[in-house]
Design a protein around this motif. Structure first.
Motif, short mmCIF file in Angstrom:
data_model
loop_
_atom_site.label_atom_id
_atom_site.label_comp_id
_atom_site.label_asym_id
_atom_site.label_seq_id
_atom_site.Cartn_x
_atom_site.Cartn_y
_atom_site.Cartn_z
N SER A 17 -8.72 -5.53 -13.57
CA SER A 17 -7.25 -5.48 -13.49
C SER A 17 -6.66 -4.10 -13.23
O SER A 17 -5.45 -3.97 -13.10
CB SER A 17 -6.64 -6.04 -14.79
N THR A 19 -6.46 -2.05 -10.66
CA THR A 19 -5.66 -1.82 -9.44
C THR A 19 -4.28 -2.47 -9.55
O THR A 19 -3.26 -1.83 -9.25
CB THR A 19 -6.41 -2.38 -8.21
N SER A 20 -4.24 -3.71 -9.99
CA SER A 20 -2.94 -4.39 -10.11
C SER A 20 -2.10 -3.77 -11.21
O SER A 20 -0.87 -3.65 -11.07
CB SER A 20 -3.16 -5.88 -10.37
N ALA A 22 -2.17 -0.60 -12.22
CA ALA A 22 -1.69 0.70 -11.74
C ALA A 22 -0.50 0.52 -10.81
O ALA A 22 0.48 1.27 -10.88
CB ALA A 22 -2.82 1.44 -11.04
N ARG A 23 -0.58 -0.49 -9.95
CA ARG A 23 0.53 -0.73 -9.03
C ARG A 23 1.79 -1.17 -9.80
O ARG A 23 2.89 -0.66 -9.55
CB ARG A 23 0.13 -1.83 -8.03
N ALA A 24 1.63 -2.06 -10.76
CA ALA A 24 2.78 -2.56 -11.51
C ALA A 24 3.41 -1.49 -12.40
O ALA A 24 4.62 -1.49 -12.62
CB ALA A 24 2.34 -3.75 -12.38
N GLU A 25 2.57 -0.58 -12.89
CA GLU A 25 3.06 0.44 -13.82
C GLU A 25 3.42 1.76 -13.14
O GLU A 25 3.76 2.73 -13.81
CB GLU A 25 2.00 0.70 -14.89
N HIS A 26 3.28 1.81 -11.79
CA HIS A 26 3.61 3.02 -11.04
C HIS A 26 2.74 4.21 -11.48
O HIS A 26 3.21 5.34 -11.62
CB HIS A 26 5.10 3.38 -11.19
N ASP A 28 -1.36 6.16 -11.23
CA ASP A 28 -2.67 6.25 -10.59
C ASP A 28 -3.70 5.58 -11.50
O ASP A 28 -3.60 5.66 -12.73
CB ASP A 28 -3.07 7.71 -10.37
N GLU A 29 -4.69 4.97 -10.91
CA GLU A 29 -5.74 4.31 -11.70
C GLU A 29 -6.44 5.30 -12.62
O GLU A 29 -6.82 4.95 -13.75
CB GLU A 29 -6.75 3.63 -10.78
N TRP A 366 11.34 4.37 -11.28
CA TRP A 366 11.78 2.98 -11.14
C TRP A 366 13.08 2.71 -11.91
O TRP A 366 13.92 1.95 -11.46
CB TRP A 366 10.69 2.03 -11.62
#
Length: 437
Positions: A17, A19-20, A22-26, A28-29, A366
């Motif tokens: 999880s 990658t998804s 990191a994208r949702a939370e703004h 970097d992994e 955001w």
């Protein structure tokens, strides 16, 4: 070695999880992974909770909101509790806690876990104590082995995080009773454990058997929410010896949990006057090694029955600004009665307002963008765009209903300041011709 090397279930979950998330939370992994490994973030998801959405707690990820639900001895309506689960999700809560104390708790918990893709939290001590209360016995009659069995049973059922009052020591409980506090011990779990210790002249069983608790939680990737059993229940008690005695103990337990690879959150204060919120939050974070902090409110005044969701949102906004990571909502029913569905909605929305306020002040991109977008929509009198950015679009449309065909709001009407200055929709002013003669 960090937590991930010792917690294989968590490692698998993160690998699937990251990658998804990191994208949702703004984020970097690498930031996300490093924070989880160091214990400064937790990832809520028990593998036994089949439909759960893995949820990250810990800034700089988004500040999350929890909604408490559950039956009580005086109001036991399971159908309503399931409705509250659905409403909490629809309102924007990120997790729910089942605090049921009446009825078939196993069946209620099973239904909630099955119905919710939000992580589900519990207080295992409630289920244990209820068995004795229903038999007319003392709620503190349980044995240590029964307590551990209840924790394991709930972990096997799929509970994602558990409030365990491991830091309520016999010494701390003594500090919070008698005339040392205005309001004594207000935590239900804390009070039951204090009673258990006093009746036996023994130490907290969760503290004495903490290694056994860690073994259960590691096996199921259950995050321990170290409960604030001695939290202040009155502003006058905030920052007293009992509270800090518990916080110091929680800091020690945090290090022991991390050493085993178990994820930890810290539960924070209840009633804290406005001028003490910063020092409380920063002090708790420092003493607990910057583990994620889960706060109830805090309520900045004791004088708001019926409006405690507002008092809690004021404290929650300040707490999140100064480092709290997870806001437990308060509802208009707090201190008065069991929350109904409308209370759940109001409580979630109030806490989301608090989170948005804090994140905007912290300069999170955001949050700043959202505030700017709704401001631009207001400048254009674009009500649909306002609804898209609003924390409660449903409320916006409801309050507009009787005048939804008007360009302006019903307070200003033709006196609308925006139209007055910008000239939106103005018709050209007819030019007067010259008089003849």
């Amino acid at each position: 070695m960090g937590i991930l090397a010792k917690n294989t279930a968590l490692g698998r979950l993160l690998a699937a999880s990251a990658t998804s998330l990191a994208r949702a939370e703004h984020l970097d992994e690498t930031v996300l992974t490093g924070a989880i490994d160091a214990g400064r973030m937790v990832l809520l998801a028990n593998p036994a909770h089949k439909n759960v959405t893995p949820t990250l707690i810990g800034q700089p990820a988004m500040v999350k909101v929890n909604a408490n639900i559950g039956t009580s001895v005086l109001i036991n309506d399971v159908k309503m509790e399931m409705q509250k689960v659905r409403l909490a999700h629809k309102a924007g809560a990120h997790t729910v806690m089942d605090l049921s104390t009446a009825g078939n708790l196993h069946a209620i918990r099973k239904d909630i876990i099955a119905a919710s893709d939000m992580p589900v939290g519990t207080v295992p001590l409630y289920g244990l104590a209820q068995k004795y209360v229903t038999r007319g016995q003392d709620p503190s009659d349980f044995s240590v082995e029964e307590f551990l069995e209840e924790i394991e049973r709930q972990a096997e059922e799929g509970v994602d995080f558990m409030t365990l009052h491991c830091g309520v020591t016999a010494r701390g409980a003594a500090m919070a009773t008698g005339d040392r506090r205005v309001l004594g011990i207000v935590s239900r779990g804390g009070s039951i454990l204090a009673r258990w210790m006093k009746r036996r002249g023994a130490e907290n069983p969760l503290l004495e058997r903490f290694d056994d608790v860690l073994g259960i939680c590691l096996k199921h990737n259950v995050t321990i929410s170290l409960g604030d059993g001695l939290r202040p229940g009155a502003g006058a008690d905030a920052g007293d010896a009992a509270q800090w005695e518990e916080v110091v103990t929680l800091g020690e337990l945090t290090l022991r949990a991390w050493e085993r690879g178990v994820q930890i959150m810290i539960e924070g204060p209840g009633h804290v006057p406005l001028h003490l919120v910063q020092s409380q939050i920063e002090g708790i974070k420092r003493l607990t090694h910057y583990a994620p902090l889960y706060v109830l409110g805090p309520l900045t005044t004791d004088c708001a029955p019926g409006y405690d969701h507002i008092a809690g949102a004021i404290g929650g906004a300040m707490a999140a600004y100064f480092g709290a990571d997870f806001l437990c909502y308060l509802t208009p029913a707090e201190h008065l009665t069991l929350p109904g569905p409308e209370d759940v909605w109001a409580g979630v929305k109030a806490s989301l307002v608090a989170a948005q306020s804090a994140e905007t002040a912290l300069g999170r991109s955001w949050a700043v963008a959202r505030d700017l977008a709704i401001s631009k929509a207001r400048a254009a009198l674009d009500w649909e765009a306002m609804a898209r950015e609003a924390i409660d679009p449903q409320m916006l449309r409801k309050r507009r209903e009787n005048h939804r065909d008007e360009r302006e709001c019903a307070m200003c009407g033709t006196f609308c300041a925006i139209r007055m200055v910008t000239g939106i929709d103005d018709a050209p002013v007819p030019r007067r011709g010259k008089k003849k003669g």
